[in-house]
Design an enzyme around this catalytic site. Structure first.
Site, PDB file in Angstrom:
ATOM      1  N   HIS A 189      24.760 -29.499  51.677  1.00 22.22           N
ATOM      2  CA  HIS A 189      25.748 -29.280  50.622  1.00 22.22           C
ATOM      3  C   HIS A 189      25.912 -27.814  50.216  1.00 22.22           C
ATOM      4  CE1 HIS A 189      28.577 -30.596  47.683  1.00 22.22           C
ATOM      5  NE2 HIS A 189      27.949 -29.937  46.734  1.00 22.22           N
TER       6      HIS A 189
ATOM      7  N   ASP B 223      25.390 -33.721  54.403  1.00 20.21           N
ATOM      8  CA  ASP B 223      25.628 -33.045  53.119  1.00 20.21           C
ATOM      9  C   ASP B 223      24.434 -33.160  52.167  1.00 20.21           C
ATOM     10  OD1 ASP B 223      27.892 -31.929  51.173  1.00 20.21           O
ATOM     11  OD2 ASP B 223      26.717 -33.447  50.119  1.00 20.21           O
TER      12      ASP B 223
ATOM     13  N   SER C 286      33.054 -28.751  46.189  1.00 20.45           N
ATOM     14  CA  SER C 286      32.255 -29.715  45.443  1.00 20.45           C
ATOM     15  C   SER C 286      33.010 -30.184  44.189  1.00 20.45           C
ATOM     16  CB  SER C 286      30.912 -29.051  45.117  1.00 20.45           C
ATOM     17  OG  SER C 286      29.972 -29.991  44.711  1.00 20.45           O
TER      18      SER C 286
END
Ligand code: NAG
Ligand code: NAG
Ligand code: NAG
Ligand code: NAG
Length: 289
Positions: free
Chosen positions: A270, A215, A97
Site C-alpha cells: 500500500h 496491497d 488511497s
C-alpha cells in the site's frame, strides 16, 4: 529578417508547447500522510513531462485526514476550483488511497469540474472492511466485526474512516447511516441529488483504477476496482455490483463508453503505489497528456 523570424517562431513554439502540451496535474495524498508524501510522484511527473504544472494539495494532512469526508471534499474542492478555472483544456487528478474517495466526492458534487482523467491509486472506492493499523489507531477497542457499532452512529460518522466503512454483514445500518459512501453510491433510501451526482461524475472523461493483491491495507483489495464483499465475504467484482448494474452514479455508462480502465498490479504494498517507478512508467504516465 529570416533569422529573426526563426527565433520568433522557435520562441513562439516553445511558449505554446509549454503552455499547452500537458494538462495540469493535481495530486491528493492518503490518510495520515503529509503532503510531502506526494513529492516523489510529483518528481516522476515533471521528469517524464517537463513543464507540467503539478499541484500537491497540502490540506487535511496527517491527523486532519480523519476529518469528516464531506468537509474534506469541500476543502479540497475550494483549492482545486481555481486550478481548474485556469486550465481551459481540463486537469488530471491522481488521488491516492483515502484521497481517491475524496476525489469521487469532488467529481460527483462539483457541477463545473473539468477533470479529464481521474487516476485512482489504490483507493477503497467501494469502502473498507478489514483490520488494519489505521483502524487500530483510531478505534483501539474495536475489531472489524464490531466496528459497525460505533461507525454507524452520528458521532462515528464524524471520523473519515467510518464514512466509508462498509460492513457486508450490516448493510442496512450502512445504508441508513453512512453519510458519505452510501450517498456517493446512491445506496441510501433517499438521495435527492443522485441524478446531479451522476451527471457530474459523467463529465469525467477517463477513469483509471489501479490496485493489486499485495496491497495489504485496502480490504478487500478489489475495492480499488469497485469490487467488494458480499454478505459471505466473497468478493463480487465491479460488474456484478448492484451500484454498477443499476448505474446508480454513472459507472456503467462510463464503462460502456469505453472510459474505465482497470489495472491489477501484483507486488506493490500500500505505501508504495505513489513511489513505484514501474507503476508510474507502465500505468500512469501515458494518461497524463
Ligand atoms: C500552476 O498552476 C497554478 C494554479 O492554476 C498557478 O497559480 C501557477 O501560477 C502555475 N504555475 C506555473 C509555473 O505555471
Ligand atoms: C459462502 O461461502 C461458502 C464457502 O466458500 C460456500 O460454501 C457457500 O455456498 C457460500 N454461501 C453463499 C450464500 O454464497
Ligand atoms: C438512486 O436510487 C433510487 C432508488 O433508491 C432511484 O430511484 C434513483 O433513480 C437512483 N438514482 C440514479 C441516478 O440512478
Ligand atoms: C513496483 O511495481 C512493480 C509492478 O509494476 C512490482 O513488481 C514491484 O514489486 C514494485 N516494487 C515496490 C518496491 O513496490
Amino acid at each position: 529578417m529570416g533569422a529573426d523570424y526563426r527565433v520568433f517562431a522557435a520562441t513562439f513554439l516553445t511558449v505554446v508547447l509549454s503552455v499547452s502540451a500537458y494538462k495540469p496535474v493535481i495530486l491528493l495524498h492518503g490518510i495520515f500522510e503529509p503532503a510531502s508524501s506526494m513529492n516523489a510522484l510529483q518528481d516522476l511527473v515533471t521528469k517524464a513531462h517537463p513543464g507540467t504544472n503539478v499541484t500537491i494539495i497540502d490540506e487535511y494532512t496527517e491527523l486532519f485526514s480523519l476529518y469528516p469526508m464531506w468537509e474534506q471534499v469541500r476543502g479540497f474542492q475550494k483549492t482545486m476550483a481555481p486550478i481548474m478555472q485556469q486550465a481551459k483544456d481540463g486537469v488530471h487528478i491522481i488521488c491516492y488511497s483515502q484521497g481517491g474517495l475524496i476525489c469521487r466526492g469532488v467529481l460527483e458534487s462539483m457541477d463545473d469540474h473539468n477533470v479529464d482523467t481521474f487516476i485512482s491509486l489504490s483507493s477503497p472506492l467501494m469502502g473498507q472492511y478489514g483490520d488494519t493499523e489505521y483502524l487500530k489507531y483510531v478505534f483501539p477497542h474495536y475489531l472489524k466485526e464490531n466496528l459497525y457499532k460505533v461507525a454507524y452512529t452520528s458521532y462515528g460518522q464524524d471520523i473519515s474512516i467510518s464514512n466509508y466503512w462498509n460492513d457486508p454483514h450490516h448493510q442496512d445500518l450502512y445504508k441508513e447511516n453512512s453519510v458519505f459512501l452510501a450517498v456517493l453510491n446512491n445506496q441510501t433510501a433517499k438521495n435527492d441529488k443522485s441524478k446531479e451526482y451522476k451527471n457530474n461524475f459523467l463529465k469525467l472523461k477517463k477513469l483509471v483504477l489501479i490496485g493489486g493483491p499485495d496491497d495489504g491495507v485496502i480490504t478487500p483489495w478489489q475495492s480499488s476496482h469497485f469490487g467488494f464483499y458480499d454478505d459471505n465475504e466473497t468478493v463480487v467484482e465491479m460488474k456484478e455490483q448492484e451500484v454498477y448494474q443499476r448505474d446508480y452514479f454513472g459507472l456503467k455508462t462510463m464503462d460502456a463508453r469505453g472510459d474505465v480502465t482497470t489495472y491489477e498490479i501484483p507486488g506493490v504494498q500500500h505505501l508504495n503505489w505513489h513511489k513505484n517507478l514501474t507503476v508510474f512508467n507502465d500505468y500512469i504516465e501515458k494518461w497524463l497528456t
